[in-house]
Scaffold this motif. Sequence first.
Motif, PDB file in Angstrom:
ATOM      1  N   THR A   1       0.828  -1.198   0.000  1.00 47.28           N
ATOM      2  CA  THR A   1       0.000   0.000   0.000  1.00 47.28           C
ATOM      3  C   THR A   1       0.866   1.253   0.000  1.00 47.28           C
ATOM      4  OG1 THR A   1      -1.715  -1.183   1.227  1.00 47.28           O
ATOM      5  CG2 THR A   1      -1.857   1.214   1.229  1.00 47.28           C
ATOM      6  N   VAL A   2       0.441   2.217  -0.797  1.00 40.82           N
ATOM      7  CA  VAL A   2       1.102   3.521  -0.853  1.00 40.82           C
ATOM      8  C   VAL A   2       0.106   4.561  -0.366  1.00 40.82           C
ATOM      9  CG1 VAL A   2       2.123   5.265  -2.375  1.00 40.82           C
ATOM     10  CG2 VAL A   2       2.595   2.836  -2.762  1.00 40.82           C
ATOM     11  N   HIS A   3       0.541   5.356   0.598  1.00 40.01           N
ATOM     12  CA  HIS A   3      -0.286   6.448   1.129  1.00 40.01           C
ATOM     13  C   HIS A   3       0.073   7.711   0.350  1.00 40.01           C
ATOM     14  CE1 HIS A   3      -2.585   8.799   3.995  1.00 40.01           C
ATOM     15  NE2 HIS A   3      -1.590   9.649   3.996  1.00 40.01           N
ATOM     16  N   VAL A   4      -0.948   8.358  -0.201  1.00 34.13           N
ATOM     17  CA  VAL A   4      -0.742   9.555  -1.022  1.00 34.13           C
ATOM     18  C   VAL A   4      -1.574  10.692  -0.441  1.00 34.13           C
ATOM     19  CG1 VAL A   4      -0.869  10.493  -3.365  1.00 34.13           C
ATOM     20  CG2 VAL A   4      -0.494   8.042  -3.050  1.00 34.13           C
ATOM     21  N   GLU A   5      -0.954  11.875  -0.336  1.00 35.47           N
ATOM     22  CA  GLU A   5      -1.655  13.066   0.147  1.00 35.47           C
ATOM     23  C   GLU A   5      -1.343  14.227  -0.777  1.00 35.47           C
ATOM     24  OE1 GLU A   5      -0.604  14.111   4.130  1.00 35.47           O
ATOM     25  OE2 GLU A   5      -1.038  12.113   4.914  1.00 35.47           O
ATOM     26  N   GLY A   6      -2.285  15.151  -0.860  1.00 37.31           N
ATOM     27  CA  GLY A   6      -2.011  16.337  -1.666  1.00 37.31           C
ATOM     28  C   GLY A   6      -3.183  17.288  -1.716  1.00 37.31           C
ATOM     29  N   ALA A   7      -3.019  18.293  -2.552  1.00 38.82           N
ATOM     30  CA  ALA A   7      -4.064  19.294  -2.755  1.00 38.82           C
ATOM     31  C   ALA A   7      -5.156  18.691  -3.632  1.00 38.82           C
ATOM     32  CB  ALA A   7      -3.475  20.536  -3.405  1.00 38.82           C
ATOM     33  N   ASP A   8      -6.380  18.899  -3.237  1.00 38.16           N
ATOM     34  CA  ASP A   8      -7.530  18.377  -3.983  1.00 38.16           C
ATOM     35  C   ASP A   8      -7.827  19.318  -5.147  1.00 38.16           C
ATOM     36  OD1 ASP A   8      -9.743  16.976  -4.775  1.00 38.16           O
ATOM     37  OD2 ASP A   8     -11.058  17.782  -3.211  1.00 38.16           O
ATOM     38  N   GLU A   9      -7.139  19.067  -6.261  1.00 35.74           N
ATOM     39  CA  GLU A   9      -7.296  19.904  -7.442  1.00 35.74           C
ATOM     40  C   GLU A   9      -7.926  19.102  -8.564  1.00 35.74           C
ATOM     41  OE1 GLU A   9      -3.379  21.306  -8.399  1.00 35.74           O
ATOM     42  OE2 GLU A   9      -3.217  22.490  -6.562  1.00 35.74           O
ATOM     43  N   LYS A  10      -8.609  19.796  -9.441  1.00 33.18           N
ATOM     44  CA  LYS A  10      -9.224  19.156 -10.596  1.00 33.18           C
ATOM     45  C   LYS A  10      -8.133  18.490 -11.448  1.00 33.18           C
ATOM     46  CE  LYS A  10     -12.486  20.034 -14.282  1.00 33.18           C
ATOM     47  NZ  LYS A  10     -13.400  21.007 -14.880  1.00 33.18           N
ATOM     48  N   GLY A  11      -8.361  17.242 -11.813  1.00 37.14           N
ATOM     49  CA  GLY A  11      -7.432  16.528 -12.683  1.00 37.14           C
ATOM     50  C   GLY A  11      -6.372  15.711 -11.967  1.00 37.14           C
ATOM     51  N   THR A  12      -6.279  15.828 -10.639  1.00 40.10           N
ATOM     52  CA  THR A  12      -5.238  15.094  -9.913  1.00 40.10           C
ATOM     53  C   THR A  12      -5.443  13.590 -10.014  1.00 40.10           C
ATOM     54  OG1 THR A  12      -4.935  16.936  -8.387  1.00 40.10           O
ATOM     55  CG2 THR A  12      -4.087  14.805  -7.683  1.00 40.10           C
ATOM     56  N   LEU A  13      -6.676  13.127  -9.886  1.00 39.97           N
ATOM     57  CA  LEU A  13      -6.940  11.694  -9.985  1.00 39.97           C
ATOM     58  C   LEU A  13      -6.529  11.155 -11.354  1.00 39.97           C
ATOM     59  CD1 LEU A  13      -7.980   9.084  -8.766  1.00 39.97           C
ATOM     60  CD2 LEU A  13     -10.284   9.738  -9.471  1.00 39.97           C
ATOM     61  N   LEU A  14      -6.804  11.897 -12.401  1.00 35.57           N
ATOM     62  CA  LEU A  14      -6.391  11.496 -13.749  1.00 35.57           C
ATOM     63  C   LEU A  14      -4.868  11.431 -13.845  1.00 35.57           C
ATOM     64  CD1 LEU A  14      -7.018  10.802 -16.672  1.00 35.57           C
ATOM     65  CD2 LEU A  14      -7.115  13.264 -17.156  1.00 35.57           C
TER      66      LEU A  14
ATOM     67  N   ILE B   1      -9.893   7.047  -1.995  1.00 28.87           N
ATOM     68  CA  ILE B   1      -9.556   8.466  -1.902  1.00 28.87           C
ATOM     69  C   ILE B   1     -10.646   9.194  -1.126  1.00 28.87           C
ATOM     70  CG2 ILE B   1      -9.200  10.609  -3.184  1.00 28.87           C
ATOM     71  CD1 ILE B   1      -8.175   9.028  -5.498  1.00 28.87           C
ATOM     72  N   GLN B   2     -10.205  10.053  -0.222  1.00 34.88           N
ATOM     73  CA  GLN B   2     -11.134  10.910   0.499  1.00 34.88           C
ATOM     74  C   GLN B   2     -10.596  12.325   0.466  1.00 34.88           C
ATOM     75  OE1 GLN B   2     -12.066   9.393   4.365  1.00 34.88           O
ATOM     76  NE2 GLN B   2     -12.750   7.441   3.566  1.00 34.88           N
ATOM     77  N   ALA B   3     -11.474  13.263   0.225  1.00 28.79           N
ATOM     78  CA  ALA B   3     -11.075  14.666   0.168  1.00 28.79           C
ATOM     79  C   ALA B   3     -11.849  15.452   1.214  1.00 28.79           C
ATOM     80  CB  ALA B   3     -11.338  15.232  -1.221  1.00 28.79           C
ATOM     81  N   ASP B   4     -11.155  16.461   1.777  1.00 27.40           N
ATOM     82  CA  ASP B   4     -11.792  17.312   2.772  1.00 27.40           C
ATOM     83  C   ASP B   4     -11.009  18.618   2.874  1.00 27.40           C
ATOM     84  OD1 ASP B   4     -13.620  18.020   4.793  1.00 27.40           O
ATOM     85  OD2 ASP B   4     -12.292  17.278   6.368  1.00 27.40           O
ATOM     86  N   LYS B   5     -11.712  19.732   2.804  1.00 25.56           N
ATOM     87  CA  LYS B   5     -11.128  21.060   2.992  1.00 25.56           C
ATOM     88  C   LYS B   5      -9.940  21.328   2.070  1.00 25.56           C
ATOM     89  CE  LYS B   5     -12.704  21.201   7.726  1.00 25.56           C
ATOM     90  NZ  LYS B   5     -12.348  21.080   9.125  1.00 25.56           N
ATOM     91  N   GLY B   6     -10.047  20.882   0.823  1.00 26.49           N
ATOM     92  CA  GLY B   6      -9.025  21.196  -0.155  1.00 26.49           C
ATOM     93  C   GLY B   6      -7.849  20.237  -0.217  1.00 26.49           C
ATOM     94  N   TYR B   7      -7.858  19.192   0.625  1.00 25.14           N
ATOM     95  CA  TYR B   7      -6.788  18.191   0.611  1.00 25.14           C
ATOM     96  C   TYR B   7      -7.385  16.807   0.415  1.00 25.14           C
ATOM     97  CZ  TYR B   7      -3.549  21.717   2.225  1.00 25.14           C
ATOM     98  OH  TYR B   7      -2.778  22.833   2.307  1.00 25.14           O
TER      99      TYR B   7
END
Length: 166
Positions: A94-107, A126-132
């Motif tokens: 498993t790889v844990h990934v964190e970042g800014a919740d921006e359009k196109g990041t999942l792609l 994936i879970q997003a909250d408050k821009g992350y």
Amino acid sequence: TADPAATDDSTFVSTIDRKKIFIINEQTIDHCHIAPCCHPIPDDDALGYIDEAEQTFPLHKRECDVATRLKTQFGNNIVAVRWQMQRGHLFETTVHVEGADEKGTLLQIAESISKRSGLNVKGLNIQADKGYFHAELTVLAHDNREVTQLCENLLKIEAILKAVRT
């Protein structure tokens, strides 16, 4: 020593020489148990534990908390191991990934994974909250080098702040 491929786990465990480095390869891996607490994969610094009660041979990462406890309490049952796997087996990690919740990041994440040959995705949460966002990416890899390369590729994506194997 008996042929590892021709023995059951209990017979196999009784043939392990505690004083020698145990080689993990295509013939022996099926008799080993990958510890669910730390999921060691080839190229990890690992150790084996002869579990006499269960007649099993679990493999742990050396820095695993369970391995530390086993070393302290059952040091005589710890066996040094060395990976000598070819590229035939796949291991779940498993790889844990964190970042800014921006359009196109999942792609971008999907594109980064698809460019890496030999790496299969088993799950993505994936879970997003408050821009992350926080993601758990479960992959099947041949060894730690592939996982390290995946993390390096993911970190090239501008929105990703963290990509580490857990």
